[in-house]
Motif scaffolding. Structure first.
Motif, PDB file in Angstrom:
ATOM      1  N   LEU A  99      44.767  84.203  38.935  1.00  0.00           N
ATOM      2  CA  LEU A  99      46.064  83.679  38.494  1.00  0.00           C
ATOM      3  C   LEU A  99      47.052  84.822  38.330  1.00  0.00           C
ATOM      4  O   LEU A  99      46.673  85.923  37.925  1.00  0.00           O
ATOM      5  CB  LEU A  99      45.910  82.954  37.150  1.00  0.00           C
ATOM      6  CG  LEU A  99      44.908  81.799  37.083  1.00  0.00           C
ATOM      7  CD1 LEU A  99      44.815  81.258  35.662  1.00  0.00           C
ATOM      8  CD2 LEU A  99      45.281  80.692  38.049  1.00  0.00           C
ATOM      9  N   ASN A 100      48.318  84.536  38.613  1.00  0.00           N
ATOM     10  CA  ASN A 100      49.327  85.556  38.351  1.00  0.00           C
ATOM     11  C   ASN A 100      49.633  85.565  36.844  1.00  0.00           C
ATOM     12  O   ASN A 100      49.142  84.717  36.093  1.00  0.00           O
ATOM     13  CB  ASN A 100      50.584  85.329  39.208  1.00  0.00           C
ATOM     14  CG  ASN A 100      51.301  84.025  38.874  1.00  0.00           C
ATOM     15  OD1 ASN A 100      51.374  83.601  37.722  1.00  0.00           O
ATOM     16  ND2 ASN A 100      51.834  83.378  39.906  1.00  0.00           N
ATOM     17  N   ALA A 101      50.461  86.507  36.403  1.00  0.00           N
ATOM     18  CA  ALA A 101      50.717  86.681  34.965  1.00  0.00           C
ATOM     19  C   ALA A 101      51.323  85.417  34.338  1.00  0.00           C
ATOM     20  O   ALA A 101      50.944  85.028  33.227  1.00  0.00           O
ATOM     21  CB  ALA A 101      51.636  87.875  34.738  1.00  0.00           C
ATOM     22  N   GLY A 102      52.230  84.756  35.045  1.00  0.00           N
ATOM     23  CA  GLY A 102      52.856  83.547  34.514  1.00  0.00           C
ATOM     24  C   GLY A 102      51.859  82.403  34.370  1.00  0.00           C
ATOM     25  O   GLY A 102      51.844  81.692  33.359  1.00  0.00           O
ATOM     26  N   GLN A 103      51.013  82.231  35.379  1.00  0.00           N
ATOM     27  CA  GLN A 103      49.983  81.195  35.318  1.00  0.00           C
ATOM     28  C   GLN A 103      48.993  81.476  34.187  1.00  0.00           C
ATOM     29  O   GLN A 103      48.596  80.565  33.464  1.00  0.00           O
ATOM     30  CB  GLN A 103      49.231  81.116  36.649  1.00  0.00           C
ATOM     31  CG  GLN A 103      50.040  80.575  37.805  1.00  0.00           C
ATOM     32  CD  GLN A 103      49.278  80.714  39.109  1.00  0.00           C
ATOM     33  OE1 GLN A 103      48.679  81.756  39.396  1.00  0.00           O
ATOM     34  NE2 GLN A 103      49.322  79.651  39.919  1.00  0.00           N
ATOM     35  N   ALA A 104      48.608  82.731  34.048  1.00  0.00           N
ATOM     36  CA  ALA A 104      47.651  83.108  33.005  1.00  0.00           C
ATOM     37  C   ALA A 104      48.233  82.807  31.627  1.00  0.00           C
ATOM     38  O   ALA A 104      47.547  82.261  30.747  1.00  0.00           O
ATOM     39  CB  ALA A 104      47.275  84.576  33.125  1.00  0.00           C
ATOM     40  N   ALA A 105      49.512  83.145  31.411  1.00  0.00           N
ATOM     41  CA  ALA A 105      50.150  82.893  30.124  1.00  0.00           C
ATOM     42  C   ALA A 105      50.240  81.390  29.844  1.00  0.00           C
ATOM     43  O   ALA A 105      49.993  80.935  28.719  1.00  0.00           O
ATOM     44  CB  ALA A 105      51.543  83.519  30.101  1.00  0.00           C
ATOM     45  N   ASP A 106      50.566  80.618  30.878  1.00  0.00           N
ATOM     46  CA  ASP A 106      50.634  79.166  30.751  1.00  0.00           C
ATOM     47  C   ASP A 106      49.265  78.590  30.406  1.00  0.00           C
ATOM     48  O   ASP A 106      49.141  77.730  29.525  1.00  0.00           O
ATOM     49  CB  ASP A 106      51.165  78.557  32.053  1.00  0.00           C
ATOM     50  CG  ASP A 106      51.459  77.066  31.946  1.00  0.00           C
ATOM     51  OD1 ASP A 106      51.852  76.608  30.842  1.00  0.00           O
ATOM     52  OD2 ASP A 106      51.306  76.367  32.960  1.00  0.00           O
ATOM     53  N   ARG A 160      48.448  76.609  26.919  1.00  0.00           N
ATOM     54  CA  ARG A 160      48.003  75.210  26.949  1.00  0.00           C
ATOM     55  C   ARG A 160      46.612  75.047  26.353  1.00  0.00           C
ATOM     56  O   ARG A 160      46.320  74.054  25.690  1.00  0.00           O
ATOM     57  CB  ARG A 160      48.065  74.684  28.384  1.00  0.00           C
ATOM     58  CG  ARG A 160      49.527  74.536  28.842  1.00  0.00           C
ATOM     59  CD  ARG A 160      49.670  74.201  30.292  1.00  0.00           C
ATOM     60  NE  ARG A 160      48.994  72.964  30.659  1.00  0.00           N
ATOM     61  CZ  ARG A 160      48.883  72.523  31.900  1.00  0.00           C
ATOM     62  NH1 ARG A 160      49.417  73.215  32.896  1.00  0.00           N
ATOM     63  NH2 ARG A 160      48.263  71.402  32.153  1.00  0.00           N
ATOM     64  N   ALA A 161      45.738  76.011  26.570  1.00  0.00           N
ATOM     65  CA  ALA A 161      44.396  75.951  25.980  1.00  0.00           C
ATOM     66  C   ALA A 161      44.493  76.028  24.458  1.00  0.00           C
ATOM     67  O   ALA A 161      43.741  75.360  23.740  1.00  0.00           O
ATOM     68  CB  ALA A 161      43.525  77.072  26.516  1.00  0.00           C
ATOM     69  N   GLN A 205      34.495  78.944  34.114  1.00  0.00           N
ATOM     70  CA  GLN A 205      34.158  80.321  33.720  1.00  0.00           C
ATOM     71  C   GLN A 205      35.395  81.209  33.801  1.00  0.00           C
ATOM     72  O   GLN A 205      35.646  82.022  32.921  1.00  0.00           O
ATOM     73  CB  GLN A 205      33.048  80.869  34.619  1.00  0.00           C
ATOM     74  CG  GLN A 205      32.657  82.299  34.303  1.00  0.00           C
ATOM     75  CD  GLN A 205      32.061  82.454  32.917  1.00  0.00           C
ATOM     76  OE1 GLN A 205      31.394  81.577  32.418  1.00  0.00           O
ATOM     77  NE2 GLN A 205      32.311  83.583  32.298  1.00  0.00           N
ATOM     78  N   THR A 206      36.197  81.029  34.863  1.00  0.00           N
ATOM     79  CA  THR A 206      37.424  81.814  35.007  1.00  0.00           C
ATOM     80  C   THR A 206      38.399  81.487  33.891  1.00  0.00           C
ATOM     81  O   THR A 206      39.044  82.385  33.334  1.00  0.00           O
ATOM     82  CB  THR A 206      38.053  81.563  36.393  1.00  0.00           C
ATOM     83  OG1 THR A 206      37.119  81.966  37.400  1.00  0.00           O
ATOM     84  CG2 THR A 206      39.353  82.317  36.578  1.00  0.00           C
ATOM     85  N   VAL A 207      38.507  80.218  33.531  1.00  0.00           N
ATOM     86  CA  VAL A 207      39.375  79.833  32.405  1.00  0.00           C
ATOM     87  C   VAL A 207      38.946  80.580  31.153  1.00  0.00           C
ATOM     88  O   VAL A 207      39.765  81.184  30.446  1.00  0.00           O
ATOM     89  CB  VAL A 207      39.350  78.305  32.163  1.00  0.00           C
ATOM     90  CG1 VAL A 207      40.021  77.940  30.843  1.00  0.00           C
ATOM     91  CG2 VAL A 207      40.013  77.571  33.319  1.00  0.00           C
ATOM     92  N   TYR A 208      37.651  80.567  30.851  1.00  0.00           N
ATOM     93  CA  TYR A 208      37.157  81.246  29.652  1.00  0.00           C
ATOM     94  C   TYR A 208      37.395  82.754  29.718  1.00  0.00           C
ATOM     95  O   TYR A 208      37.667  83.383  28.691  1.00  0.00           O
ATOM     96  CB  TYR A 208      35.674  80.933  29.418  1.00  0.00           C
ATOM     97  CG  TYR A 208      35.468  79.546  28.859  1.00  0.00           C
ATOM     98  CD1 TYR A 208      35.788  79.253  27.529  1.00  0.00           C
ATOM     99  CD2 TYR A 208      34.996  78.521  29.662  1.00  0.00           C
ATOM    100  CE1 TYR A 208      35.617  77.981  27.013  1.00  0.00           C
ATOM    101  CE2 TYR A 208      34.822  77.236  29.164  1.00  0.00           C
ATOM    102  CZ  TYR A 208      35.134  76.977  27.834  1.00  0.00           C
ATOM    103  OH  TYR A 208      34.971  75.711  27.327  1.00  0.00           O
TER     104      TYR A 208
END
Length: 187
Positions: A146-153, A157-158, A176-179
């Motif tokens: 994920l790019n920085a914006g996606q990661a922050a989003d 949201r989590a 696993q990537t989400v975690y």
């Protein structure tokens, strides 16, 4: 009455050619996996074993197409021959029926050991290549999912309680990537 003849084809990558493996063989059905031979976790292999019946024959281009591990090779051949299914390896010109002689058992073991050894050499060369590429500054490893914006989003949201599985599906990554993205950055 003779049974059916099934072909089992396995390739490791999407761009590998499957045609040469059992070209010219008469087959009633073909089962094909695009997966590593390092273990038995292959859907079409399991489907073939479940489908095969007494009197059937399974054709495989070579032993390394069935398994890259001696224990797995023996186990797969045993599972099939216990069902009274013949297993024939075209390249090695060997057939196993469950009524093996000492020589047939020896050949299965030796040829299977070569396939396992070959896989170990491939992995060793791969590790050596990666080490050299890292030293040369060429190998950077796998990029971020994920790019920085996606990661922050995703993190935001989590934190509001959205389900991790739903976020994984939406962002096109594994749970696993989400975690991993939710782990605090090391200091």
């Amino acid at each position: 009455m003779t049974g059916q003849t099934f072909g089992y084809i396995r390739v490791s990558t999407l761009d590998q050619n499957t045609v040469r493996q059992l070209d010219g063989e008469h087959l009633d059905r073909v089962f094909m996996d695009r997966a590593s031979g390092k273990d038995q976790n292959r859907p079409q292999l399991e489907a073939m074993i479940d489908f095969a019946r007494d009197g059937d024959t399974v054709l495989v281009h070579s032993m390394d197409r069935l398994a890259r591990n001696l224990d797995d090779l023996r186990a797969i051949v045993r599972r099939l021959t216990e069902k009274k299914v013949q297993v024939r390896f075209v390249k090695e010109n060997l057939t196993f029926t469950g009524d093996e002689t000492a020589m047939a058992t020896f050949l299965l073991s030796v040829m299977g050991a070569f396939a396992e050894f070959e896989r170990a050499l491939i992995r060793e060369r791969q590790r050596e290549g990666i080490t050299l590429a890292k030293k040369a500054g060429v190998y950077k490893g796998r990029g971020k999912a994920l790019n920085a914006g996606q990661a922050a989003d995703l993190v935001r949201r989590a934190a509001t309680g959205e389900a991790k599985a739903a976020l994984a599906r939406e962002f096109g990554v594994s749970r696993q990537t989400v975690y991993q993205y939710l782990q605090p950055e090391p200091q």
